[in-house]
Design a protein around this motif. Sequence first.
Motif, PDB file in Angstrom:
ATOM      1  N   ILE A  21      -8.955   3.833   6.163  1.00  0.00           N
ATOM      2  CA  ILE A  21      -8.772   4.103   4.632  1.00  0.00           C
ATOM      3  C   ILE A  21      -7.181   4.263   4.672  1.00  0.00           C
ATOM      4  CG2 ILE A  21      -9.002   6.090   3.084  1.00  0.00           C
ATOM      5  CD1 ILE A  21     -11.814   6.274   4.051  1.00  0.00           C
ATOM      6  N   LYS A  22      -6.669   4.941   5.587  1.00  0.00           N
ATOM      7  CA  LYS A  22      -5.266   5.326   5.687  1.00  0.00           C
ATOM      8  C   LYS A  22      -4.380   3.989   5.582  1.00  0.00           C
ATOM      9  CE  LYS A  22      -1.572   7.201   8.606  1.00  0.00           C
ATOM     10  NZ  LYS A  22      -1.412   8.165   9.849  1.00  0.00           N
ATOM     11  N   MET A  23      -4.983   2.946   6.524  1.00  0.00           N
ATOM     12  CA  MET A  23      -4.138   1.772   6.459  1.00  0.00           C
ATOM     13  C   MET A  23      -4.291   1.030   5.123  1.00  0.00           C
ATOM     14  SD  MET A  23      -4.623   0.051  10.199  1.00  0.00           S
ATOM     15  CE  MET A  23      -6.328  -0.811   9.639  1.00  0.00           C
ATOM     16  N   SER A  24      -5.521   1.154   4.471  1.00  0.00           N
ATOM     17  CA  SER A  24      -5.591   0.447   3.164  1.00  0.00           C
ATOM     18  C   SER A  24      -5.066   1.388   2.054  1.00  0.00           C
ATOM     19  CB  SER A  24      -7.153   0.327   2.958  1.00  0.00           C
ATOM     20  OG  SER A  24      -7.734  -0.098   3.898  1.00  0.00           O
ATOM     21  N   LEU A  25      -4.856   2.541   1.992  1.00  0.00           N
ATOM     22  CA  LEU A  25      -4.188   3.214   1.117  1.00  0.00           C
ATOM     23  C   LEU A  25      -2.948   3.434   1.150  1.00  0.00           C
ATOM     24  CD1 LEU A  25      -7.218   5.643   0.252  1.00  0.00           C
ATOM     25  CD2 LEU A  25      -6.260   3.885  -1.330  1.00  0.00           C
ATOM     26  N   SER A  26      -2.170   3.534   2.118  1.00  0.00           N
ATOM     27  CA  SER A  26      -0.865   4.123   2.317  1.00  0.00           C
ATOM     28  C   SER A  26       0.157   3.208   1.513  1.00  0.00           C
ATOM     29  CB  SER A  26      -0.447   4.120   3.896  1.00  0.00           C
ATOM     30  OG  SER A  26      -0.302   2.678   4.157  1.00  0.00           O
ATOM     31  N   ARG A  27      -0.106   2.025   1.198  1.00  0.00           N
ATOM     32  CA  ARG A  27       0.772   1.246   0.227  1.00  0.00           C
ATOM     33  C   ARG A  27       0.790   1.707  -1.213  1.00  0.00           C
ATOM     34  NH1 ARG A  27       3.308  -3.807   2.568  1.00  0.00           N
ATOM     35  NH2 ARG A  27       2.827  -3.851   4.784  1.00  0.00           N
ATOM     36  N   LEU A  28      -0.459   1.814  -1.606  1.00  0.00           N
ATOM     37  CA  LEU A  28      -0.678   2.274  -2.829  1.00  0.00           C
ATOM     38  C   LEU A  28      -0.024   3.708  -3.120  1.00  0.00           C
ATOM     39  CD1 LEU A  28      -2.211   1.724  -5.583  1.00  0.00           C
ATOM     40  CD2 LEU A  28      -4.322   2.865  -4.672  1.00  0.00           C
ATOM     41  N   PHE A  29      -0.239   4.559  -2.063  1.00  0.00           N
ATOM     42  CA  PHE A  29       0.315   5.847  -2.268  1.00  0.00           C
ATOM     43  C   PHE A  29       2.000   5.927  -2.244  1.00  0.00           C
ATOM     44  CE2 PHE A  29      -3.977   7.754  -1.435  1.00  0.00           C
ATOM     45  CZ  PHE A  29      -3.988   8.734  -2.325  1.00  0.00           C
ATOM     46  N   ILE A  30       2.406   4.893  -1.595  1.00  0.00           N
ATOM     47  CA  ILE A  30       3.994   4.796  -1.649  1.00  0.00           C
ATOM     48  C   ILE A  30       4.341   4.534  -3.034  1.00  0.00           C
ATOM     49  CG2 ILE A  30       5.944   3.112  -0.901  1.00  0.00           C
ATOM     50  CD1 ILE A  30       4.478   2.798   1.950  1.00  0.00           C
ATOM     51  N   LEU A  31       3.406   3.421  -3.872  1.00  0.00           N
ATOM     52  CA  LEU A  31       3.874   3.193  -5.142  1.00  0.00           C
ATOM     53  C   LEU A  31       3.529   4.292  -5.839  1.00  0.00           C
ATOM     54  CD1 LEU A  31       2.269  -0.511  -5.263  1.00  0.00           C
ATOM     55  CD2 LEU A  31       4.839   0.028  -4.854  1.00  0.00           C
ATOM     56  N   ARG A  32       2.547   5.115  -5.628  1.00  0.00           N
ATOM     57  CA  ARG A  32       2.525   6.214  -6.416  1.00  0.00           C
ATOM     58  C   ARG A  32       3.474   7.097  -6.461  1.00  0.00           C
ATOM     59  NH1 ARG A  32       1.586  11.275  -7.940  1.00  0.00           N
ATOM     60  NH2 ARG A  32      -0.380  12.326  -8.308  1.00  0.00           N
ATOM     61  N   CYS A  33       4.081   7.499  -5.342  1.00  0.00           N
ATOM     62  CA  CYS A  33       5.203   8.500  -5.339  1.00  0.00           C
ATOM     63  C   CYS A  33       6.382   7.949  -6.042  1.00  0.00           C
ATOM     64  CB  CYS A  33       5.712   8.669  -3.655  1.00  0.00           C
ATOM     65  SG  CYS A  33       4.426   9.379  -2.816  1.00  0.00           S
ATOM     66  N   LEU A  34       6.640   6.688  -5.743  1.00  0.00           N
ATOM     67  CA  LEU A  34       7.724   6.038  -6.562  1.00  0.00           C
ATOM     68  C   LEU A  34       7.533   5.876  -7.964  1.00  0.00           C
ATOM     69  CD1 LEU A  34       8.718   3.492  -3.880  1.00  0.00           C
ATOM     70  CD2 LEU A  34       9.848   5.607  -4.512  1.00  0.00           C
ATOM     71  N   PHE A  35       6.219   5.975  -8.499  1.00  0.00           N
ATOM     72  CA  PHE A  35       5.961   5.958  -9.763  1.00  0.00           C
ATOM     73  C   PHE A  35       6.479   7.490 -10.321  1.00  0.00           C
ATOM     74  CE2 PHE A  35       3.151   7.018 -13.265  1.00  0.00           C
ATOM     75  CZ  PHE A  35       3.219   6.030 -14.184  1.00  0.00           C
ATOM     76  N   GLU A  36       6.273   8.549  -9.570  1.00  0.00           N
ATOM     77  CA  GLU A  36       6.631   9.908 -10.039  1.00  0.00           C
ATOM     78  C   GLU A  36       8.163  10.004 -10.411  1.00  0.00           C
ATOM     79  OE1 GLU A  36       5.399  12.550  -7.053  1.00  0.00           O
ATOM     80  OE2 GLU A  36       3.051  12.202  -7.509  1.00  0.00           O
ATOM     81  N   GLU A  37       8.906   9.280  -9.228  1.00  0.00           N
ATOM     82  CA  GLU A  37      10.276   9.408  -9.306  1.00  0.00           C
ATOM     83  C   GLU A  37      11.081   8.817  -8.332  1.00  0.00           C
ATOM     84  OE1 GLU A  37      12.085  13.439  -8.215  1.00  0.00           O
ATOM     85  OE2 GLU A  37      10.007  13.970  -7.611  1.00  0.00           O
ATOM     86  N   PRO A  38      12.340   8.440  -8.116  1.00  0.00           N
ATOM     87  CA  PRO A  38      12.762   7.671  -7.094  1.00  0.00           C
ATOM     88  C   PRO A  38      12.839   8.714  -5.840  1.00  0.00           C
ATOM     89  CG  PRO A  38      14.106   7.193  -8.898  1.00  0.00           C
ATOM     90  CD  PRO A  38      13.179   8.542  -9.256  1.00  0.00           C
ATOM     91  N   MET A  39      12.824   8.264  -4.619  1.00  0.00           N
ATOM     92  CA  MET A  39      12.676   8.919  -3.422  1.00  0.00           C
ATOM     93  C   MET A  39      13.267   8.357  -2.328  1.00  0.00           C
ATOM     94  SD  MET A  39       8.719  10.499  -3.386  1.00  0.00           S
ATOM     95  CE  MET A  39       8.197  11.611  -4.805  1.00  0.00           C
ATOM     96  N   HIS A  40      13.566   9.005  -1.163  1.00  0.00           N
ATOM     97  CA  HIS A  40      13.999   8.643   0.120  1.00  0.00           C
ATOM     98  C   HIS A  40      12.710   8.440   1.052  1.00  0.00           C
ATOM     99  CE1 HIS A  40      14.382  12.132   1.808  1.00  0.00           C
ATOM    100  NE2 HIS A  40      14.929  12.931   0.761  1.00  0.00           N
ATOM    101  N   GLY A  41      12.918   7.871   2.259  1.00  0.00           N
ATOM    102  CA  GLY A  41      11.716   7.607   3.088  1.00  0.00           C
ATOM    103  C   GLY A  41      11.023   8.872   3.550  1.00  0.00           C
ATOM    104  N   TYR A  42      11.766   9.963   3.757  1.00  0.00           N
ATOM    105  CA  TYR A  42      11.143  11.149   4.221  1.00  0.00           C
ATOM    106  C   TYR A  42      10.553  11.769   3.344  1.00  0.00           C
ATOM    107  CZ  TYR A  42      10.415  15.723   6.157  1.00  0.00           C
ATOM    108  OH  TYR A  42       9.769  16.995   6.566  1.00  0.00           O
TER     109      TYR A  42
END
Length: 126
Positions: A21-42
């Motif tokens: 699940i983690k492997m499958s969802l991590s990319r979606l959650f990356i997009l989710r975070c950037l949908f909220e606001e610009p962010m750096h990696g950490y």
Amino acid sequence: MTADKTDDDSYLDTSYWNGMIKMSLSRLFILRCLFEEPMHGYAITKRISELTSGCCAPTEGSLYPALNEFQKKGYVTSESRTVNGRERKTYKLTDRGEEAYRTGLEAWEETAEALLEAKKELELSG
């Protein structure tokens, strides 16, 4: 040992399924975070960890290749800034990235509904 029998009980281990699940969802959650606001990696990793109670936080080894791929394909842009003497790259979702995020959410919604229905059927049968 036959093809039908194995000593591998990984399918009986919750951590196996959590990893998938983690492997499958991590990319979606990356997009989710950037949908909220610009962010750096950490900040992305930290936010995903907050959103998923630690379940889907990507490692540095999987986060940056995903961000690089997203950037290469036009889903995110980046801007470098120096903060406290360190260079920080901040990632921002593009319109194309927002479309990908919406598409991913729709696909996962269909999958989640099917899984919830399967769980109901399992509970009714047992």
